[in-house]
Design an enzyme around this catalytic site. Structure first.
Site, PDB file in Angstrom:
ATOM      1  N   ASP A  44      16.572 -11.081   6.006  1.00 33.07           N
ATOM      2  CA  ASP A  44      16.283  -9.847   6.441  1.00 33.07           C
ATOM      3  C   ASP A  44      16.589  -9.053   7.645  1.00 33.07           C
ATOM      4  O   ASP A  44      17.122  -7.976   7.429  1.00 33.07           O
ATOM      5  CB  ASP A  44      14.699  -9.816   6.513  1.00 33.07           C
ATOM      6  CG  ASP A  44      14.276  -8.524   6.285  1.00 33.07           C
ATOM      7  OD1 ASP A  44      14.516  -7.679   5.289  1.00 33.07           O
ATOM      8  OD2 ASP A  44      13.582  -7.536   6.958  1.00 33.07           O
ATOM      9  N   CYS A 137      13.177   1.198   0.792  1.00 29.51           N
ATOM     10  CA  CYS A 137      12.759   0.320   1.418  1.00 29.51           C
ATOM     11  C   CYS A 137      11.327   0.662   2.214  1.00 29.51           C
ATOM     12  O   CYS A 137      10.609  -0.013   2.438  1.00 29.51           O
ATOM     13  CB  CYS A 137      14.074   0.180   2.563  1.00 29.51           C
ATOM     14  SG  CYS A 137      13.466  -0.544   4.220  1.00 29.51           S
ATOM     15  N   TYR A 141       7.912  -1.044   0.151  1.00 26.62           N
ATOM     16  CA  TYR A 141       7.118  -2.136   1.099  1.00 26.62           C
ATOM     17  C   TYR A 141       5.586  -1.047   1.290  1.00 26.62           C
ATOM     18  O   TYR A 141       4.755  -1.890   1.227  1.00 26.62           O
ATOM     19  CB  TYR A 141       7.632  -2.048   2.585  1.00 26.62           C
ATOM     20  CG  TYR A 141       8.467  -3.544   2.239  1.00 26.62           C
ATOM     21  CD1 TYR A 141       9.243  -3.600   1.708  1.00 26.62           C
ATOM     22  CD2 TYR A 141       8.461  -4.258   3.570  1.00 26.62           C
ATOM     23  CE1 TYR A 141      10.323  -5.248   1.416  1.00 26.62           C
ATOM     24  CE2 TYR A 141       8.919  -5.690   2.985  1.00 26.62           C
ATOM     25  CZ  TYR A 141       9.931  -5.612   2.044  1.00 26.62           C
ATOM     26  OH  TYR A 141      10.881  -6.611   2.419  1.00 26.62           O
ATOM     27  N   TYR A 166       2.918  -2.838   7.006  1.00 26.77           N
ATOM     28  CA  TYR A 166       3.393  -2.029   6.268  1.00 26.77           C
ATOM     29  C   TYR A 166       2.834  -0.764   5.612  1.00 26.77           C
ATOM     30  O   TYR A 166       2.478  -0.241   5.066  1.00 26.77           O
ATOM     31  CB  TYR A 166       4.613  -2.805   5.161  1.00 26.77           C
ATOM     32  CG  TYR A 166       5.052  -3.360   6.034  1.00 26.77           C
ATOM     33  CD1 TYR A 166       6.114  -2.764   6.542  1.00 26.77           C
ATOM     34  CD2 TYR A 166       4.977  -4.534   6.244  1.00 26.77           C
ATOM     35  CE1 TYR A 166       7.819  -3.557   7.084  1.00 26.77           C
ATOM     36  CE2 TYR A 166       6.562  -5.362   6.396  1.00 26.77           C
ATOM     37  CZ  TYR A 166       7.452  -4.852   7.085  1.00 26.77           C
ATOM     38  OH  TYR A 166       8.337  -4.977   7.022  1.00 26.77           O
ATOM     39  N   GLU A 207      15.864  -4.273  -4.360  1.00 27.59           N
ATOM     40  CA  GLU A 207      14.351  -4.878  -3.446  1.00 27.59           C
ATOM     41  C   GLU A 207      13.085  -5.606  -4.148  1.00 27.59           C
ATOM     42  O   GLU A 207      13.282  -7.148  -3.727  1.00 27.59           O
ATOM     43  CB  GLU A 207      12.357  -3.725  -3.381  1.00 27.59           C
ATOM     44  CG  GLU A 207      13.109  -2.460  -2.258  1.00 27.59           C
ATOM     45  CD  GLU A 207      13.143  -2.901  -0.733  1.00 27.59           C
ATOM     46  OE1 GLU A 207      12.931  -4.752  -0.438  1.00 27.59           O
ATOM     47  OE2 GLU A 207      13.686  -2.128   0.251  1.00 27.59           O
TER      48      GLU A 207
HETATM   49  C1  VIB Z   1      14.354  -6.140   2.180  1.00 31.90           C
HETATM   50  C2  VIB Z   1      13.164  -4.869   3.150  1.00 31.90           C
HETATM   51  N1  VIB Z   1      13.027  -4.092   2.066  1.00 31.90           N
HETATM   52  C3  VIB Z   1      12.525  -3.613   3.117  1.00 31.90           C
HETATM   53  C4  VIB Z   1      11.722  -3.537   3.891  1.00 31.90           C
HETATM   54  C5  VIB Z   1      11.405  -2.817   5.154  1.00 31.90           C
HETATM   55  N2  VIB Z   1      11.552  -1.597   5.884  1.00 31.90           N
HETATM   56  C6  VIB Z   1      12.655  -1.636   7.011  1.00 31.90           C
HETATM   57  S1  VIB Z   1      13.919  -0.751   7.701  1.00 31.90           S
HETATM   58  C7  VIB Z   1      12.180  -0.268   7.587  1.00 31.90           C
HETATM   59  C8  VIB Z   1      11.442   1.462   7.791  1.00 31.90           C
HETATM   60  C9  VIB Z   1      12.819   2.471   7.968  1.00 31.90           C
HETATM   61  O1  VIB Z   1      12.744   2.624   8.623  1.00 31.90           O
HETATM   62  C10 VIB Z   1      10.419  -1.097   6.593  1.00 31.90           C
HETATM   63  C11 VIB Z   1       9.869  -0.148   6.187  1.00 31.90           C
HETATM   64  C12 VIB Z   1      12.279  -4.885   5.349  1.00 31.90           C
HETATM   65  N3  VIB Z   1      12.082  -4.963   6.001  1.00 31.90           N
HETATM   66  N4  VIB Z   1      13.851  -5.464   4.471  1.00 31.90           N
END
Ligand code: VIB
Length: 227
Positions: A44, A137, A141, A166, A207
């Site tokens: 990540d 993304c 979350y 989140y 995801e």
């Molecule tokens: C695989 C993966 N997917 C989603 C996230 C969560 N996330 C990543 S960037 C972001 C904000 C975008 O501006 C958010 C909520 C993660 N950490 N890893």
């Protein structure tokens, strides 16, 4: 119904499946294998680096100063803010964060996900194609975190702060992303709308695969060459 409302409705079964999968269930119980969390962090932190760079590609596609300012804030959030959620996980593992992430790679599922976003950024002029590949993304979350909160009291759970992270901060981002996509979707062709839809739903599946990859510690199985 707005275009992004339809996408979100279609994504609901995928999010429910992620919720039921081993990774999130292990987070909810607070006893997920530490190796799964380690693998997740290794993947990540690299995913977030690329996510920030893809935002920078979007800046080149936008003209409005306010839109650009917003993306600059998101780059800061992804690079400097989200690491807070990662530190919660590193505490759970019981190791130093930098030691955990050392030697991470784009493992198979994260590799595929990252390349899905880059493909859209380089193939299409309009930012909406990339935004649809990126929007799951924050959306997935946020939805997972809200579902967990609705169904469970995480008091005393060592990963509570990761979930809490989140449940906040995602609304404004989702509003912006949805607004950009809906504006484009209103005037574009059916063919393009179908590409947007697939991009969004495929990233929801990405995801899911990212969590599964972490849970099973999937790697390429190719030896890393050391200088
Ligand atoms: C695989 C993966 N997917 C989603 C996230 C969560 N996330 C990543 S960037 C972001 C904000 C975008 O501006 C958010 C909520 C993660 N950490 N890893």
């Amino acid at each position: 119904m707005m275009f992004t409302d339809e996408l979100q409705r279609e994504a609901a079964p995928i999010i429910e499946a992620i919720y039921q999968d081993d990774f999130i269930q292990g987070v909810i119980r607070g006893d997920i294998d530490k190796k799964a969390i380690r693998h997740y962090l290794k993947a990540d932190h690299l995913y977030l680096n690329e996510f920030a760079k893809i935002y920078s590609l979007l800046i080149a596609k936008l003209n409005d100063k306010d839109d650009i300012r917003f993306l600059l804030e998101q780059i800061d959030f992804v690079i400097n803010g989200e690491v807070t959620a990662h530190y919660t996980m590193a505490d759970y593992v019981g190791e130093n964060y930098q030691d955990i992430i050392a030697g991470g790679e784009w493992y198979p599922a994260s590799d595929h996900y990252i390349k899905h976003m880059y493909y859209n950024a380089y193939k299409y002029d309009d930012a909406s194609f990339t935004i649809c590949a990126m929007a799951p993304c924050p959306y997935v979350y946020q939805q997972l975190a809200l579902k967990i909160k609705d169904n469970h009291d995480l008091t005393g759970n060592p990963l509570k702060d990761w979930v809490d992270f989140y449940t906040v901060n995602m609304d404004e981002l989702m509003n912006r992303l949805n607004h950009w996509v809906n504006r484009f979707a209103e005037t574009t062709t059916d063919e393009n709308r179908e590409i947007l839809r697939r991009n969004f739903l495929e990233s929801c599946v990405h995801e899911r695969r990212f969590f599964e990859m972490s849970y099973r510690q999937e790697a390429w199985g190719i030896e890393v060459m050391h200088a």
